[in-house]
Design a protein around this motif. Sequence first.
Motif, PDB file in Angstrom:
ATOM      1  N   MET A 324       0.950  -1.206   0.075  1.00 22.34           N
ATOM      2  CA  MET A 324       0.283   0.077  -0.216  1.00 22.34           C
ATOM      3  C   MET A 324       0.637   1.358  -0.362  1.00 22.34           C
ATOM      4  SD  MET A 324      -3.318  -1.200   2.232  1.00 22.34           S
ATOM      5  CE  MET A 324      -2.070  -0.572   4.136  1.00 22.34           C
ATOM      6  N   ALA A 325       1.461   1.389  -0.789  1.00 27.98           N
ATOM      7  CA  ALA A 325       3.324   2.119  -0.402  1.00 27.98           C
ATOM      8  C   ALA A 325       2.075   3.499  -1.380  1.00 27.98           C
ATOM      9  CB  ALA A 325       4.493   2.025  -1.018  1.00 27.98           C
ATOM     10  N   GLY A 326       1.151   3.409  -1.755  1.00 29.10           N
ATOM     11  CA  GLY A 326       0.978   4.843  -3.182  1.00 29.10           C
ATOM     12  C   GLY A 326       0.118   5.534  -1.936  1.00 29.10           C
ATOM     13  N   ALA A 327      -1.175   3.956  -1.174  1.00 28.39           N
ATOM     14  CA  ALA A 327      -1.909   5.049  -0.438  1.00 28.39           C
ATOM     15  C   ALA A 327      -1.391   5.713   0.679  1.00 28.39           C
ATOM     16  CB  ALA A 327      -3.114   3.963  -0.381  1.00 28.39           C
ATOM     17  N   ILE A 328      -0.106   5.196   1.158  1.00 32.71           N
ATOM     18  CA  ILE A 328      -0.233   4.960   2.366  1.00 32.71           C
ATOM     19  C   ILE A 328       0.406   6.670   2.509  1.00 32.71           C
ATOM     20  CG2 ILE A 328       2.133   5.027   3.811  1.00 32.71           C
ATOM     21  CD1 ILE A 328       1.774   2.008   4.093  1.00 32.71           C
ATOM     22  N   LEU A 329       1.260   6.868   1.084  1.00 26.67           N
ATOM     23  CA  LEU A 329       1.917   8.097   0.919  1.00 26.67           C
ATOM     24  C   LEU A 329       1.081   9.527   0.549  1.00 26.67           C
ATOM     25  CD1 LEU A 329       5.159   7.250  -1.068  1.00 26.67           C
ATOM     26  CD2 LEU A 329       4.893   7.759   1.390  1.00 26.67           C
ATOM     27  N   ASP A 330       0.111   9.131   0.067  1.00 28.60           N
ATOM     28  CA  ASP A 330      -0.894   9.707  -0.389  1.00 28.60           C
ATOM     29  C   ASP A 330      -1.661  10.656   0.598  1.00 28.60           C
ATOM     30  OD1 ASP A 330      -3.085  11.528  -1.492  1.00 28.60           O
ATOM     31  OD2 ASP A 330      -3.894   9.513  -2.442  1.00 28.60           O
ATOM     32  N   VAL A 331      -2.173   9.428   1.596  1.00 25.45           N
ATOM     33  CA  VAL A 331      -2.922   9.683   2.589  1.00 25.45           C
ATOM     34  C   VAL A 331      -1.905  10.937   3.916  1.00 25.45           C
ATOM     35  CG1 VAL A 331      -4.545   8.695   4.685  1.00 25.45           C
ATOM     36  CG2 VAL A 331      -4.426   8.477   2.534  1.00 25.45           C
ATOM     37  N   TRP A 332      -0.691   9.818   4.295  1.00 30.15           N
ATOM     38  CA  TRP A 332       0.120  10.166   5.115  1.00 30.15           C
ATOM     39  C   TRP A 332       1.162  11.539   5.104  1.00 30.15           C
ATOM     40  CZ3 TRP A 332       5.444   8.877   5.747  1.00 30.15           C
ATOM     41  CH2 TRP A 332       6.225   8.459   7.167  1.00 30.15           C
ATOM     42  N   LEU A 333       1.509  11.581   3.460  1.00 29.04           N
ATOM     43  CA  LEU A 333       2.751  13.378   3.699  1.00 29.04           C
ATOM     44  C   LEU A 333       1.390  13.564   2.239  1.00 29.04           C
ATOM     45  CD1 LEU A 333       5.724  11.576   3.276  1.00 29.04           C
ATOM     46  CD2 LEU A 333       4.757  12.532   5.423  1.00 29.04           C
ATOM     47  N   GLN A 455      -7.459  -3.187  -2.902  1.00 29.87           N
ATOM     48  CA  GLN A 455      -7.133  -1.726  -3.320  1.00 29.87           C
ATOM     49  C   GLN A 455      -7.630  -1.818  -5.208  1.00 29.87           C
ATOM     50  OE1 GLN A 455      -3.310   0.348  -2.553  1.00 29.87           O
ATOM     51  NE2 GLN A 455      -3.091  -1.254  -2.302  1.00 29.87           N
ATOM     52  N   MET A 456      -7.970  -3.215  -5.199  1.00 35.12           N
ATOM     53  CA  MET A 456      -9.205  -2.930  -6.430  1.00 35.12           C
ATOM     54  C   MET A 456     -10.543  -2.526  -6.129  1.00 35.12           C
ATOM     55  SD  MET A 456      -7.317  -6.304  -8.183  1.00 35.12           S
ATOM     56  CE  MET A 456      -5.938  -6.432  -8.579  1.00 35.12           C
ATOM     57  N   TYR A 457     -10.627  -2.826  -5.070  1.00 31.72           N
ATOM     58  CA  TYR A 457     -12.175  -2.676  -4.708  1.00 31.72           C
ATOM     59  C   TYR A 457     -12.323  -1.506  -2.990  1.00 31.72           C
ATOM     60  CZ  TYR A 457     -12.632  -6.931  -7.100  1.00 31.72           C
ATOM     61  OH  TYR A 457     -12.310  -8.631  -7.607  1.00 31.72           O
ATOM     62  N   ILE A 458     -11.353  -1.370  -3.141  1.00 30.60           N
ATOM     63  CA  ILE A 458     -11.872   0.678  -1.813  1.00 30.60           C
ATOM     64  C   ILE A 458     -10.839   1.322  -2.342  1.00 30.60           C
ATOM     65  CG2 ILE A 458     -10.705   0.618   0.360  1.00 30.60           C
ATOM     66  CD1 ILE A 458     -11.300  -2.335   1.061  1.00 30.60           C
ATOM     67  N   ASP A 459     -10.974   2.098  -2.838  1.00 34.43           N
ATOM     68  CA  ASP A 459     -10.441   3.145  -2.570  1.00 34.43           C
ATOM     69  C   ASP A 459     -10.375   4.120  -1.598  1.00 34.43           C
ATOM     70  OD1 ASP A 459      -9.849   5.611  -4.190  1.00 34.43           O
ATOM     71  OD2 ASP A 459     -11.692   6.467  -4.151  1.00 34.43           O
ATOM     72  N   ILE A 460      -8.823   3.462  -1.960  1.00 28.60           N
ATOM     73  CA  ILE A 460      -8.368   4.922  -0.114  1.00 28.60           C
ATOM     74  C   ILE A 460      -7.435   6.298  -0.519  1.00 28.60           C
ATOM     75  CG2 ILE A 460      -6.251   4.517   1.359  1.00 28.60           C
ATOM     76  CD1 ILE A 460      -5.836   1.959   0.480  1.00 28.60           C
ATOM     77  N   THR A 461      -9.101   7.018   0.063  1.00 26.64           N
ATOM     78  CA  THR A 461      -8.431   8.193  -0.114  1.00 26.64           C
ATOM     79  C   THR A 461      -8.410   9.430   1.548  1.00 26.64           C
ATOM     80  OG1 THR A 461     -10.381   8.613  -0.162  1.00 26.64           O
ATOM     81  CG2 THR A 461      -9.578   8.124  -2.465  1.00 26.64           C
ATOM     82  N   GLY A 462      -8.331   8.521   2.456  1.00 25.86           N
ATOM     83  CA  GLY A 462      -8.333   8.938   3.563  1.00 25.86           C
ATOM     84  C   GLY A 462      -8.434   8.349   4.675  1.00 25.86           C
ATOM     85  N   TRP A 463      -7.703   8.402   5.409  1.00 22.84           N
ATOM     86  CA  TRP A 463      -7.526   8.026   7.165  1.00 22.84           C
ATOM     87  C   TRP A 463      -8.041   6.376   7.567  1.00 22.84           C
ATOM     88  CZ3 TRP A 463      -2.621   7.533   8.494  1.00 22.84           C
ATOM     89  CH2 TRP A 463      -1.655   8.680   8.246  1.00 22.84           C
ATOM     90  N   GLY A 464      -9.626   6.655   7.002  1.00 19.52           N
ATOM     91  CA  GLY A 464     -10.127   5.953   7.321  1.00 19.52           C
ATOM     92  C   GLY A 464     -10.238   4.191   6.704  1.00 19.52           C
ATOM     93  N   ALA A 465     -10.139   4.461   5.601  1.00 17.83           N
ATOM     94  CA  ALA A 465     -10.509   3.637   4.333  1.00 17.83           C
ATOM     95  C   ALA A 465      -8.780   3.008   4.784  1.00 17.83           C
ATOM     96  CB  ALA A 465     -10.355   4.395   2.806  1.00 17.83           C
ATOM     97  N   LEU A 466      -7.549   3.651   4.926  1.00 17.24           N
ATOM     98  CA  LEU A 466      -6.181   3.383   4.708  1.00 17.24           C
ATOM     99  C   LEU A 466      -6.031   2.042   6.272  1.00 17.24           C
ATOM    100  CD1 LEU A 466      -3.487   3.263   3.710  1.00 17.24           C
ATOM    101  CD2 LEU A 466      -3.330   4.633   5.412  1.00 17.24           C
TER     102      LEU A 466
END
Length: 503
Positions: A324-333, A455-466
């Motif tokens: 989940m590298a991309g999602a982590i960096l997107d939400v985190w930083l 991640q094919m089914y979950i759109d990780i755009t915030g802390w809750g989803a992450l």
Amino acid sequence: MKHNLVYNLGAAFITFFLSAFITFWMTPYIISNLGSEAYGFIPLTQNLISILSVLTVALSSVIARFFTVAITQESYYKAEGYFNTYLITSLVGSVFIFSLIVVAIIYIDKLINVPLNLLNDVRLALLFSGTLVIITFIKSLFLAGPFSQNKLYITKGIEASNAILKALFIIVLLTILTPKIWYVNLGAMIAGLISLFISIYIFKKVIPKISLNTKSFSFKKLKELLSAGAWNSIGQIGVLLFLAIELLVANNVLGATKAGIYAAIIQLPLLLRTIASIIAGVFAPVIIKNYANNNMNGLIIYSNKAVKLNGLLIALPAALMCGMAGAILDVWLGPEFIEYKWLLILNSAYLIFTLSVLPLTHIYTAVNRLRVPGIVTLFLGFLNLILAVYLAGYTVLGLYGIVLAGSIALILKNFLFIPLYSSYITKQQFSIYYKGVLQPIIGALFAVGLCIFLQMYIDITGWGALISTGIIVTLGYLIFSYVLLLNREEKQILINLIRSIVK
């Protein structure tokens, strides 16, 4: 002993989650207030000051071993000699170390690239980080008390309280006052000072028979400690060339801005390295006690189980960072960091199998065979430095060159040397300590695959989803590991441990 292992691991995980919270909260907060360039000087100054640990590790890395052996053999007079010899030496040595800190503060702008507007802040950061090194040097003595009793949950409790206090002080300083990079170093120093006082108090409670007595100082015992720990100092130079050199190379070769970005990205892999060392340390007292009792067979069996358990614990967070590298960096930083996701992936992937074997390093200490590991670590550390400078500065790889250099050197040191040398000094087959490595790799591959699938089914755009995705992967990993990666004996041990906790 089983209860202590549960408590020790539990306390280690509490410390891990608190440290992770600080990292997750502090990094984006400081970047948003000061910028990634300024943020880069926080870990950079800490890495510079960590060079001073070369002067302390010769004593601090072996005092617990000698103290534990003396206590195990009920030689309290001998243990008191080690205690007072270390204490007096550390106090005298601290004066010398502080003088070096002052020199570093004066000439810091000659060592690294520092913007003029940040120069005074960087100097204050060095002062507070340097003072923390001295505090930690002295505190190592008092932590040897609970270590000798295999009550590492006490040590981890001290570390957990230190993490809480550090977080509180940093939060207060950064939110109430105008943000400065040295607030982080100041908060860590204050928390470290408080944990020193706590350590002294607990030592007196755990080992009441040991007391301060300057007449117990012994040059013979000092020579004994230094002789054993000298190679650790050599090895520590190599360790610093692994851990502290990355940001220095990035700063001097690629500039302060790139170094700041890299400093933010590698916080999670560095945190994982730290927690791996903490968890590996949980197994150290039993390894040393087995050796002190001449139970070599018990040492070998326990070390193998420690490698497997340590690997299974480390594989999950490493796999989450890869999957989940991309999602982590997107939400985190923030979305501007997504383009650096492969830096996080590459920095995390090889840790899955290189950190599993860390409990074996305590065999060196138990058997007191530290010379060869020290030389090898130093050599590979220089290899890491040379490769990092060349790949980052003379090829198109840039930051990826630093990652590649670190991965090559750490694979050689951890995955190849540590198990092979451990088998050599315990006179076993060379493959014996690789038995616990395969299962963590299998578990990590499962977790990465599950991350990609979700991640094919979950759109990780915030802390809750992450967080929810991370929880699902964690549950899946735990079930997978229990069913397929643990043998019948290990499952029964786990069930018994859980029952003992519930009761």
